[in-house]
Motif scaffolding. Sequence first.
Motif, PDB file in Angstrom:
ATOM      1  N   ASN A  52      28.540  30.317 -65.000  1.00 26.13           N
ATOM      2  CA  ASN A  52      28.497  28.913 -64.619  1.00 26.13           C
ATOM      3  C   ASN A  52      29.205  28.130 -65.722  1.00 26.13           C
ATOM      4  O   ASN A  52      28.731  28.078 -66.859  1.00 26.13           O
ATOM      5  N   VAL A  98      40.269  25.083 -63.908  1.00 28.99           N
ATOM      6  CA  VAL A  98      39.274  25.122 -62.824  1.00 28.99           C
ATOM      7  C   VAL A  98      39.747  26.050 -61.708  1.00 28.99           C
ATOM      8  O   VAL A  98      39.001  26.907 -61.224  1.00 28.99           O
ATOM      9  N   GLU A 123      37.831  29.517 -60.642  1.00 33.29           N
ATOM     10  CA  GLU A 123      37.290  29.661 -59.284  1.00 33.29           C
ATOM     11  C   GLU A 123      37.880  30.875 -58.583  1.00 33.29           C
ATOM     12  O   GLU A 123      37.189  31.596 -57.872  1.00 33.29           O
ATOM     13  N   HIS A 128      33.989  32.566 -60.653  1.00 31.57           N
ATOM     14  CA  HIS A 128      32.994  31.854 -61.448  1.00 31.57           C
ATOM     15  C   HIS A 128      32.502  30.610 -60.708  1.00 31.57           C
ATOM     16  O   HIS A 128      33.202  30.041 -59.866  1.00 31.57           O
ATOM     17  N   GLU A 129      31.285  30.194 -61.048  1.00 32.23           N
ATOM     18  CA  GLU A 129      30.749  28.924 -60.550  1.00 32.23           C
ATOM     19  C   GLU A 129      31.259  27.827 -61.487  1.00 32.23           C
ATOM     20  O   GLU A 129      30.939  27.820 -62.673  1.00 32.23           O
ATOM     21  N   VAL A 130      32.060  26.895 -60.973  1.00 32.30           N
ATOM     22  CA  VAL A 130      32.736  25.913 -61.810  1.00 32.30           C
ATOM     23  C   VAL A 130      32.359  24.500 -61.383  1.00 32.30           C
ATOM     24  O   VAL A 130      32.376  24.169 -60.192  1.00 32.30           O
ATOM     25  N   SER A 131      32.032  23.673 -62.382  1.00 35.25           N
ATOM     26  CA  SER A 131      31.863  22.233 -62.185  1.00 35.25           C
ATOM     27  C   SER A 131      32.907  21.533 -63.042  1.00 35.25           C
ATOM     28  O   SER A 131      33.332  22.060 -64.075  1.00 35.25           O
ATOM     29  N   PHE A 155      38.878  22.894 -53.879  1.00 34.69           N
ATOM     30  CA  PHE A 155      37.814  23.091 -54.858  1.00 34.69           C
ATOM     31  C   PHE A 155      36.471  23.176 -54.155  1.00 34.69           C
ATOM     32  O   PHE A 155      36.136  22.335 -53.317  1.00 34.69           O
ATOM     33  N   SER A 156      35.676  24.188 -54.502  1.00 29.82           N
ATOM     34  CA  SER A 156      34.398  24.392 -53.823  1.00 29.82           C
ATOM     35  C   SER A 156      33.198  24.114 -54.714  1.00 29.82           C
ATOM     36  O   SER A 156      32.059  24.269 -54.280  1.00 29.82           O
ATOM     37  N   GLY A 157      33.460  23.702 -55.963  1.00 34.37           N
ATOM     38  CA  GLY A 157      32.363  23.446 -56.881  1.00 34.37           C
ATOM     39  C   GLY A 157      31.918  22.001 -56.875  1.00 34.37           C
ATOM     40  O   GLY A 157      32.135  21.264 -55.913  1.00 34.37           O
ATOM     41  N   VAL A 158      31.314  21.577 -57.981  1.00 31.52           N
ATOM     42  CA  VAL A 158      30.805  20.214 -58.129  1.00 31.52           C
ATOM     43  C   VAL A 158      31.783  19.404 -58.961  1.00 31.52           C
ATOM     44  O   VAL A 158      32.131  19.795 -60.086  1.00 31.52           O
ATOM     45  N   CYS A 172      24.756  25.521 -67.785  1.00 36.14           N
ATOM     46  CA  CYS A 172      26.053  26.152 -68.028  1.00 36.14           C
ATOM     47  C   CYS A 172      25.969  27.297 -69.034  1.00 36.14           C
ATOM     48  O   CYS A 172      25.203  27.256 -69.992  1.00 36.14           O
TER      49      CYS A 172
END
Length: 267
Positions: free
Chosen positions: A58, A72, A76, A80-83, A103-106, A126
Amino acid sequence: YHRKVQNRTPFSAGLFLFLIKYSIIGLIEECGPPVGLMAHISLFFSILLCYKRGVFLNILVVGCGRAGANIVRILEQMGHEVSVMDSSADELQRLEGVDGYHFSGVAAVGIPIDIDDLRQAGIETCDAVAIATPDDSVNIMVAQIAKNIFHVPRVITRVTDPALKNFFTKEFGLRTVCTTNLTVESMLLGLLDDQESRSVTIGATTTAFVTVPVSLRDVGRSLNRIRPPEGDLLYGVLRADTTVELAVEPMPVLEEGDQIIFARIAD
């Protein structure tokens, strides 16, 4: 937060094509051609040090300029989980519309040095934070907040002032990538077209290995008779058959077609 994945290898041919593609189009305009690719790859591979086989992390990226947006995308693509957080909603638009990427994160709009805004962006969960805003002072402050208040295990920040890099690396243990140092190193190597260079980043420091062809007058001399340029370390010799001999006793004797290897701190 970790997401376990079985039987997946992140270092695939497709990933490297993806990395090369976005490295070229990313920081070139933001930092200038000499440093664009080097700075991006240096920061990116510093982030990769937090990768563990079979585990996806994260990661929060603070700053969504060309550097941040490309990092980013690459992270991705790796799973990985990306904000991502930026003070400008317009900058966050960089995350969409590139070759069908979505983009699929926050994505969060907020003040990077505001603790509450960082919480909203997910910093508390994180595993790593990468800071790449255009402001050195903001980058350093966010890095200190992430490390000292939220205790993020791995924090990496970009700076442009070499003095800031040295000070905050030595005094506060921050991991930094200095685009100015990389620009200077890249431009010098470009001017000295008889030299080739490879670099490796260990910890917070990037070391460049520079090869220089052996002159005819040095053929037959022992390697330790060669005087390195100021600030460089005599590392070894690259033979014509691509093997490397280190500058240790018994010292190699230079031959025609050899290249002398010097090591220097690039960043």
